[in-house]
Design a protein around this motif. Structure first.
Motif, PDB file in Angstrom:
ATOM      1  N   GLY A  55      21.898   7.253 -12.994  1.00 20.35           N
ATOM      2  CA  GLY A  55      20.676   6.541 -12.652  1.00 20.35           C
ATOM      3  C   GLY A  55      20.568   5.208 -13.348  1.00 20.35           C
ATOM      4  N   GLU A  56      19.410   4.581 -13.159  1.00 17.62           N
ATOM      5  CA  GLU A  56      19.164   3.277 -13.753  1.00 17.62           C
ATOM      6  C   GLU A  56      17.684   3.092 -14.024  1.00 17.62           C
ATOM      7  N   ILE A  99      19.229  -0.528 -17.717  1.00 16.58           N
ATOM      8  CA  ILE A  99      20.097   0.474 -18.347  1.00 16.58           C
ATOM      9  C   ILE A  99      20.604   1.361 -17.229  1.00 16.58           C
ATOM     10  N   ARG A 100      21.926   1.481 -17.138  1.00 21.01           N
ATOM     11  CA  ARG A 100      22.545   2.339 -16.120  1.00 21.01           C
ATOM     12  C   ARG A 100      23.314   3.443 -16.839  1.00 21.01           C
ATOM     13  N   GLY A 101      23.284   4.635 -16.260  1.00 21.53           N
ATOM     14  CA  GLY A 101      24.005   5.739 -16.872  1.00 21.53           C
ATOM     15  C   GLY A 101      24.729   6.600 -15.863  1.00 21.53           C
ATOM     16  N   LYS A 102      25.875   7.126 -16.285  1.00 19.68           N
ATOM     17  CA  LYS A 102      26.643   8.069 -15.475  1.00 19.68           C
ATOM     18  C   LYS A 102      26.893   9.300 -16.338  1.00 19.68           C
ATOM     19  N   ASN A 103      26.708  10.466 -15.742  1.00 23.88           N
ATOM     20  CA  ASN A 103      26.906  11.739 -16.445  1.00 23.88           C
ATOM     21  C   ASN A 103      26.038  11.835 -17.691  1.00 23.88           C
ATOM     22  N   VAL A 104      24.783  11.408 -17.546  1.00 22.17           N
ATOM     23  CA  VAL A 104      23.802  11.501 -18.626  1.00 22.17           C
ATOM     24  C   VAL A 104      22.526  12.120 -18.071  1.00 22.17           C
ATOM     25  N   GLU A 105      21.749  12.676 -18.940  1.00 24.32           N
ATOM     26  CA  GLU A 105      20.453  13.221 -18.540  1.00 24.32           C
ATOM     27  C   GLU A 105      19.453  12.071 -18.440  1.00 24.32           C
ATOM     28  N   PHE A 106      18.473  12.233 -17.587  1.00 23.07           N
ATOM     29  CA  PHE A 106      17.467  11.200 -17.372  1.00 23.07           C
ATOM     30  C   PHE A 106      16.731  10.869 -18.668  1.00 23.07           C
ATOM     31  N   GLU A 107      16.411  11.879 -19.429  1.00 22.76           N
ATOM     32  CA  GLU A 107      15.693  11.653 -20.689  1.00 22.76           C
ATOM     33  C   GLU A 107      16.542  10.867 -21.693  1.00 22.76           C
ATOM     34  N   GLU A 108      17.870  11.003 -21.615  1.00 19.00           N
ATOM     35  CA  GLU A 108      18.735  10.212 -22.499  1.00 19.00           C
ATOM     36  C   GLU A 108      18.624   8.724 -22.164  1.00 19.00           C
ATOM     37  N   LEU A 109      18.565   8.399 -20.875  1.00 22.61           N
ATOM     38  CA  LEU A 109      18.385   6.996 -20.489  1.00 22.61           C
ATOM     39  C   LEU A 109      17.042   6.461 -20.970  1.00 22.61           C
ATOM     40  N   ARG A 110      16.007   7.253 -20.785  1.00 23.81           N
ATOM     41  CA  ARG A 110      14.677   6.827 -21.259  1.00 23.81           C
ATOM     42  C   ARG A 110      14.668   6.660 -22.777  1.00 23.81           C
ATOM     43  N   ASP A 111      15.328   7.560 -23.478  1.00 21.91           N
ATOM     44  CA  ASP A 111      15.403   7.480 -24.933  1.00 21.91           C
ATOM     45  C   ASP A 111      16.147   6.211 -25.364  1.00 21.91           C
ATOM     46  N   ALA A 112      17.227   5.878 -24.668  1.00 28.89           N
ATOM     47  CA  ALA A 112      17.977   4.656 -24.985  1.00 28.89           C
ATOM     48  C   ALA A 112      17.101   3.425 -24.783  1.00 28.89           C
ATOM     49  N   ASP A 115      11.870  15.068  -6.649  1.00 25.76           N
ATOM     50  CA  ASP A 115      12.186  16.295  -5.916  1.00 25.76           C
ATOM     51  C   ASP A 115      13.429  16.943  -6.530  1.00 25.76           C
ATOM     52  N   LYS A 116      14.075  17.848  -5.800  1.00 32.18           N
ATOM     53  CA  LYS A 116      15.227  18.576  -6.341  1.00 32.18           C
ATOM     54  C   LYS A 116      16.426  17.674  -6.594  1.00 32.18           C
ATOM     55  N   LYS A 117      16.537  16.560  -5.853  1.00 31.22           N
ATOM     56  CA  LYS A 117      17.708  15.699  -5.975  1.00 31.22           C
ATOM     57  C   LYS A 117      17.435  14.388  -6.700  1.00 31.22           C
ATOM     58  N   TRP A 118      16.256  13.785  -6.495  1.00 32.45           N
ATOM     59  CA  TRP A 118      15.989  12.434  -6.982  1.00 32.45           C
ATOM     60  C   TRP A 118      14.745  12.329  -7.845  1.00 32.45           C
ATOM     61  N   ILE A 119      14.795  11.367  -8.750  1.00 26.37           N
ATOM     62  CA  ILE A 119      13.611  10.841  -9.421  1.00 26.37           C
ATOM     63  C   ILE A 119      13.606   9.358  -9.083  1.00 26.37           C
ATOM     64  N   GLU A 120      12.524   8.883  -8.510  1.00 28.10           N
ATOM     65  CA  GLU A 120      12.392   7.463  -8.223  1.00 28.10           C
ATOM     66  C   GLU A 120      10.936   7.097  -8.453  1.00 28.10           C
ATOM     67  N   LYS A 121      10.721   6.107  -9.298  1.00 26.61           N
ATOM     68  CA  LYS A 121       9.358   5.792  -9.686  1.00 26.61           C
ATOM     69  C   LYS A 121       9.245   4.307 -10.044  1.00 26.61           C
ATOM     70  N   SER A 153       8.206  -1.699 -14.266  1.00 26.38           N
ATOM     71  CA  SER A 153       9.469  -0.973 -14.425  1.00 26.38           C
ATOM     72  C   SER A 153       9.795  -0.184 -13.162  1.00 26.38           C
ATOM     73  N   TYR A 154      11.047   0.207 -13.077  1.00 24.29           N
ATOM     74  CA  TYR A 154      11.537   0.990 -11.942  1.00 24.29           C
ATOM     75  C   TYR A 154      12.586   1.965 -12.467  1.00 24.29           C
ATOM     76  N   GLU A 155      12.472   3.223 -12.051  1.00 27.80           N
ATOM     77  CA  GLU A 155      13.414   4.265 -12.462  1.00 27.80           C
ATOM     78  C   GLU A 155      13.997   4.920 -11.225  1.00 27.80           C
ATOM     79  N   LYS A 156      15.296   5.133 -11.245  1.00 27.52           N
ATOM     80  CA  LYS A 156      15.953   5.843 -10.153  1.00 27.52           C
ATOM     81  C   LYS A 156      17.055   6.704 -10.764  1.00 27.52           C
ATOM     82  N   TYR A 157      17.024   8.010 -10.443  1.00 31.54           N
ATOM     83  CA  TYR A 157      17.975   8.938 -11.059  1.00 31.54           C
ATOM     84  C   TYR A 157      18.355  10.019 -10.050  1.00 31.54           C
TER      85      TYR A 157
END
Length: 190
Positions: free
Chosen positions: A149-150, A163-176, A123-129, A138-142
C-alpha cells in the motif's frame, strides 16, 4: 543469392551517400536551453536538497537499499523535484518519497486525482481512505491480500510525502509515517 547481395550493397551505398551529404542540424544555443528550463517553477528545491528531509533509517528496522533523486515531469511537461529512499529486508520493502512542485502545487498530477474524491472503504480486500494526518490532507490505499500500500500526505500546498510498502502490515506503514515527523522534515528545507 548473388543478386540479393548486389541489391543490398547498392541500397547501403545509397543510404551512406545520402546520409553523408546532408547538412547537420544546428545545435540549439546554450541561451535557448536556459530559457526552456525556465518552464520549471523557480522556487522548487533541488532534488539533492529534498534528500535531507527523508529519514536516515527505515523507522521499521530495515536496512537501506537505495537512495535516488530526480526531476520527473508532470503531464504538461513541467519538471518537479523528487527524492526517494528505499529500505528492504527479504521481501519486506518500504520507500519514503518527497515531491516538490514549487509554485505549481495545484497542478501536481499525483494528488489531483485523490484530493477531491471522497473515499472511505475498508472491506475484505482493500483499505482506501481520504482524510487528514496532523491536520494535512492525506490518502491511504492498502491491499490486504498482497500486503502492499501507500500513504500520501500534503503537509502544505507545495510538497507531497509518500510512503509505499510491500509485504508490510498497514499499521507498520502508519507507524513509519508517525515516526518520520513530516512537519519537522519539511522545516529542514526552509
Amino acid at each position: 543469392m548473388k543478386r540479393i547481395n548486389v541489391v543490398l550493397v547498392a541500397c547501403l551505398s545509397l543510404m551512406l551517400w545520402w546520409g553523408c551529404g546532408s547538412e547537420p542540424k544546428p545545435e540549439i544555443p546554450v541561451e535557448n536551453k536556459k530559457v526552456e528550463a525556465k518552464n520549471a517553477p523557480a522556487d522548487r528545491f533541488a532534488p539533492e536538497e529534498l534528500r535531507a528531509a527523508l529519514p536516515d533509517d527505515a523507522l521499521l528496522g530495515l536496512p537501506r537499499l537505495s537512495s535516488s533523486v530526480g526531476t520527473p515531469k508532470m503531464k504538461d511537461g513541467v519538471e518537479i523535484s523528487m527524492a526517494r529512499r528505499v529500505f528492504r529486508e527479504g521481501k519486506k520493502e518500504v520507500s519514503f518519497e518527497i515531491y516538490d512542485s514549487g509554485t505549481l502545487s495545484s497542478m501536481m498530477d499525483s494528488y489531483v486525482g485523490w484530493l477531491n474524491k471522497p473515499v472511505d472503504m475498508n472491506d475484505k480486500k482493500w483499505i482506501e481512505k481520504r482524510g487528514t494526518y496532523d491536520g494535512f490532507p492525506s490518502y491511504e490505499k492498502y491491499n490486504k491480500k498482497t500486503r502492499s500500500g501507500e500513504l500520501h500526505v500534503l503537509p502544505n500546498e507545495r510538497f507531497e510525502i509518500i510512503i509505499r510498502g510491500k509485504n508490510v502490515e498497514f499499521e507498520e506503514l502508519r507507524d513509519a509515517l508517525k515516526k518520520w515527523n513530516v512537519s519537522k522534515s519539511i522545516s529542514k528545507l526552509k
